[in-house]
Design an enzyme around this catalytic site. Sequence first.
Site, short mmCIF file in Angstrom:
data_model
loop_
_atom_site.label_atom_id
_atom_site.label_comp_id
_atom_site.label_asym_id
_atom_site.label_seq_id
_atom_site.Cartn_x
_atom_site.Cartn_y
_atom_site.Cartn_z
N ASP A 166 39.79 37.77 80.82
CA ASP A 166 39.42 36.96 79.66
C ASP A 166 39.76 37.64 78.34
OD1 ASP A 166 38.69 34.82 81.12
OD2 ASP A 166 36.54 35.12 80.96
N TYR A 201 33.69 28.77 80.55
CA TYR A 201 32.62 29.74 80.34
C TYR A 201 32.48 30.16 78.88
CZ TYR A 201 30.86 30.92 84.99
OH TYR A 201 30.23 30.89 86.20
#
Length: 532
Positions: free
Chosen positions: A174, A257
């Site tokens: 990420d 997320y």
Amino acid sequence: MARRGITDTAHTFVAPLAPGHFPREGETGRRMIRSLTFHRRHEGDNPWAHPVEGLIAHVDLTAGEVTRLEDEGDVPVPMDDWHYEPTGPARTTLKPLEITQPEGPSFTVDGTFVRWENWSLRVGFNAQEGLVLNQITFRDGDEDRPVVHRASVPEMVVPYGDTAATRYWISYFDAGEYSLGKNANSLKLGCDCLGEITYFDAVVADDHGEPMPIPHAVCMHEEDYGILWKHTEPGEPSQVRRSRRLVLSYFATVGNYDYGFFWYFYLDGSIQMEAKATGIVFAGAAEPGTENPHAPEIAPGIIGPVHQHIFCARLDMSVDGPENSVEEENLVPIPTGPRNPYGNAFTYERVPLSRESEAVRDADSESGRRWYVTSADRRNAVGRPTAYQLTPMAGPRLMARPGSSAGDRAEFARHHLWVTAYDPAERFPAGDFPNQHAGDGIGRWVQADRPLTDTDVVLWHTFGPTHIPRPEDWPVMPVDYSGFWLKPHGFLDANPALDLPDWSARGHGGHSGHCGTDGGDGTGESADDCCH
Ligand code: CU
């Protein structure tokens, strides 16, 4: 899609996903993504609730073409309504809880320089790492003593533990692939942060190299944190001092997320880092009632594949200066016998981690394992090197096997601690460019096996939740917390918070009515009521 019963694809969402590294014919040397499809029945529908299972498009981004399409057969697309935005009236039972600081916050800000109580630091921000804290010092007497030169969370990986063709390849980086800082939210007063808030704006480079401002990317405020210390001696009034912490935080949204990165500074010299994982579970679909060892059913027909969120903090330490060493401490039980005649005795052992090869370590809750960063030349009142300790939250390490794609690419996540000798080129534990790489970063650096004694050391600490999704995580997941502490351990000669004000003697302006009404005359008599 028609075979799956979906003919209206006007609102369909095709998620562009980092592909991992699987050197297949037709992919090597090309800039690939893999795409999973999520159905939206109408504009504004929650796509994550309608995964189209088993349909995987492999896309060459540069050529703009689908190189391969996998169709793993038919599973019903879940069509239940799952909204996390309110669809009915909100509850009315919660009374307002106001946080006010009528005299303003206790910190001062000069550009990026922050001073709060004994702490001082500089706030930084960049596209890949997000929030970076520089030159963290703690004031002792009239001296600002260095603790950490630079602290950040420069990587996190989310590897999935599913064997299905739809997901076995998933291990998103990420930070390194999606850029945490570039995906930072603009924070809103009263929602993200409560109280007297100071914001820092960020400017990062967008995908085309253009400057992209992110207003209010970082939030800073103070929080009451209950009791810092307390003692009651029989016949004497209680002595209680409130704990307070300075909070610096930001939130990044990466697809489904959302991650919060919170740094807390305490009055007793402690630093806490907390990562908050929330947002929407990356769901798949299955026939309702299907047992799957890798993907529990979390709502009828919706499965939540098992996965990990593994963060890596980079802590360029500077405990009383750049020359530091690292030690590991373990509790040591002693067999009942001559050295332990009553069976009650135990001790502790500290061993130096003298080289990079010795400093690849894992947490151990049984032995209370902690790591110390000690000063090369400064000694405390009892003659020991001044030190800060890293207290880990022991948790599962990377589950992907060595030799697997994710196992090699996310090598940093195989251990809780790595220590390296400072090298300005080593900033990202999975390497500078993890996208589609076969593996890079920290495991290679430590092969140099550099000495770690009385030198500029960098701690790389891996932590984070392993997620077996549950029904309560759906349709939006309550925050899951993980993180670590840095605590002074012989850095100071005594509790640095003895001089905190005794608020009990001050009263509360008479409006609360709970804490005495002596109006701040300092007698503490009626304030005594407040302290029990
Ligand atoms: Cu998760």
